[in-house]
Design an enzyme around this catalytic site. Structure first.
Site, mmCIF file in Angstrom:
data_model
loop_
_atom_site.group_PDB
_atom_site.id
_atom_site.type_symbol
_atom_site.label_atom_id
_atom_site.label_comp_id
_atom_site.label_asym_id
_atom_site.label_seq_id
_atom_site.Cartn_x
_atom_site.Cartn_y
_atom_site.Cartn_z
ATOM 1 C CB SER A 299 -36.908 -4.833 9.283
ATOM 2 O OG SER A 299 -36.423 -4.015 10.301
ATOM 3 C CG ASP A 310 -43.141 7.038 0.368
ATOM 4 O OD1 ASP A 310 -43.697 6.264 -0.439
ATOM 5 O OD2 ASP A 310 -43.423 7.077 1.578
ATOM 6 C CE LYS A 324 -38.878 -6.651 13.019
ATOM 7 N NZ LYS A 324 -38.517 -5.275 13.376
#
Length: 531
Positions: A299, A310, A324
């Site tokens: 999460s 990224d 998740k």
């Protein structure tokens, strides 16, 4: 039976049918077909409950029936839409709120008795004179030992409103008398950051356990502490961090990113896309950074790791994260219960969805996904990772994959070289934990003389705790296996001594000890050495 009573069931049935037809007409006329389906479904459920209440052969508690039915309905949606009863709602929120009202202890249930593991500094229990190693046997005059003594029951009795009073009966090692303590409950702080220290002369380390309301504030304090120690590099450890508040993860990511970088975005059928971007105010935008993850990082942990990866802002080290990526909205009912309903998905800056695949209503396969990964060999070889989904690209053009979790830049295999069936049984049965607490309790006077982790660790090696454990385990139905004990000696020693260190000192010392021989930590340090 007179004719009036004979026809009464038929009259009632006709009234119900007419009511349904009228309701259907108005639903179609004013609300469209979809609302008609919802109305029909809810009417059917409501009617069923009325029929059960009115006609079922035995007396039925309708409230209990509803409590049992709601989780089943939500389970048909996805693995993370859940119902939380009124009794469990407060406990479910405590970890993320960062505090609760109680007496301020960490305890374990050992041999059907509450054994105090640690007493929180400055908390109500410490002020009342409670010590680590004390055994709580009565609460408000009622005995709590034996089968009734569970962690849940202990927490229920020890927690309570602010300023309320609880009386506990305590047995202290070496004393036969029962000592009664009157403790005034107060706010007990629960920290998200478990450890902050220097791994070497240049590298700071921060272990984040979860993302709660106060995590960002705790992080700023930790960074200030490391700044005073002169750190040039930073390791953020998110292993076994199951997540928490999105906002906390975004705030932390913002601290390390330049202005206008996308951190994460959410989007759902009824939830318009919402972008979370950095504001350029972070104080550590150029600090060399490594982020540690494993299969239990989920999460909000994955949001932070994904944002760093990224944006090419950090090196991710470890094993693929949990996967998740569903956003839950918390909706409360008047009775204090609540549902956490999935309303959107998380997406990393490159556009990949964190959520691993699932089938609606099939929670069994979802829950054993980690075990399946283990059997497939993913914990031991990066080549065994299944990338389900298209390729995406980071800011610099590096290829990353969606389809479930964050795949690390540097993979660290789980080391099972010295694992034996003896070690597995010792760990999984809880015998190591039990022995560690018993050993601590019986040697507390000597052990309490140590204030530094490394001194205590060196002392424990000399005590040959593995041999002592083997004798203890043999008396508790784990037969001695000398060859296996020899093969697993280092693992056993590490596990046993780490728990004793935790009992005597604190969580930070426990983490420091385990990190001394941790391959993921070594790999993270190599990242900085190679830059």
């Amino acid at each position: 039976m007179n004719s009036k009573n004979r026809y009464m069931p038929l009259i009632l049935a006709i009234c119900v049918i007419i009511g349904i037809l009228i309701g259907t007409f108005y639903a179609n006329h004013f609300s469209g077909n979809r609302l008609n389906v919802i109305n029909s479904g809810s009417n059917k459920l409501s009617n069923l409950l009325h029929i059960i209440d009115d006609q079922y052969v035995d007396t039925v508690n309708i409230n209990n029936l509803v409590e049992s039915a709601i989780p089943q309905i939500l389970a048909e949606l996805d693995p993370h839409s859940v119902y939380i009863s009124a009794n469990d709602a407060e406990t479910a929120s405590d970890d993320l709120k960062g505090s609760f009202y109680g007496i301020g202890i960490e305890f374990v249930v050992n041999n059907d008795t509450i054994s105090v593991q640690n007493v929180i500094d400055g908390g109500p229990a410490q002020k009342a004179g409670m010590l680590a190693g004390d055994k709580i046997v009565t609460i408000d005059g009622k005995t709590l030992v034996g089968k009734e003594c569970t962690s849940e029951e202990a927490m229920r009795r020890l927690k309570g409103p602010d300023k309320s009073v609880v009386k506990v009966g305590v047995k202290r090692y070496g004393s036969k008398d029962l000592k009664t303590m009157t403790i005034t409950r107060g706010e007990v702080k629960m920290k998200s950051i478990a450890a902050t220290y220097m791994l070497d002369d240049k590298t700071g380390y921060i272990r984040i356990k979860n993302f709660g309301e106060n995590t960002y504030a705790e992080l700023l304090v930790a960074l200030a502490e490391l700044s005073s120690d002169g750190f040039d590099n930073l390791v953020i450890d998110l292993r076994d961090n199951t997540g928490g508040y999105l906002e906390s993860a975004v705030q932390i990511a913002n601290e390390f990113l330049p202005k206008d970088r996308l951190i994460v975005y959410t989007e759902g059928r009824k939830s318009a896309r919402q972008n979370y971007k950095s504001d350029g105010r972070g104080s550590y935008q150029k600090m060399p950074l490594a982020v540690l993850i494993n299969e239990n990082s989920a999460s909000a942990s994955e949001i932070l790791a994904g944002a760093m990866q990224d944006n090419d802002r950090a090196t991710i080290v470890g094993r693929r994260s949990f996967g998740k990526g569903l956003v839950q909205q918390q909706i409360a009912f008047p009775d204090g219960s609540m549902v956490r309903l999935t309303i959107a998905r998380y997406y990393t800056p490159s556009g990949r969805c964190i959520q691993k695949p699932y089938s609606s209503g099939d929670t069994q396969d979802y829950e054993k996904d980690i075990l399946d990964r283990y059997k497939h060999g993913e914990f031991f070889s990066k080549d065994s990772i299944k990338h389900e989904g298209p390729a995406y690209h980071t800011v610099s053009g590096r290829t990353v994959y969606g389809g479930g979790g964050i795949t690390p830049d540097i993979f660290i295999a789980e080391d099972t070289t010295h694992v034996t069936s003896y070690y597995r049984e010792a760990s999984m049965t809880g015998l190591i934990m039990q022995f560690a607490f018993t050993y601590t309790d019986e040697n507390r006077l000597k052990l309490n003389s140590f204030r530094e982790m490394q001194q205590l660790a060196a002392y424990l090696v000399k005590q040959n705790t593995v041999e002592q454990f083997a004798s203890y385990a043999d008396k508790h139905n784990l037969q001695r296996r000398n060859l296996m004990i020899q093969r697993s000696h280092n693992l056993l020693e590490k596990h046993i001594n780490s728990r004793i260190i935790y009992n005597v000192l604190d969580e930070k010392a426990w983490i420091q000890y385990l990190n001394l021989t941790d391959e993921t930590i070594k790999a993270a340090l190599e990242v900085f050495n190679n830059d």
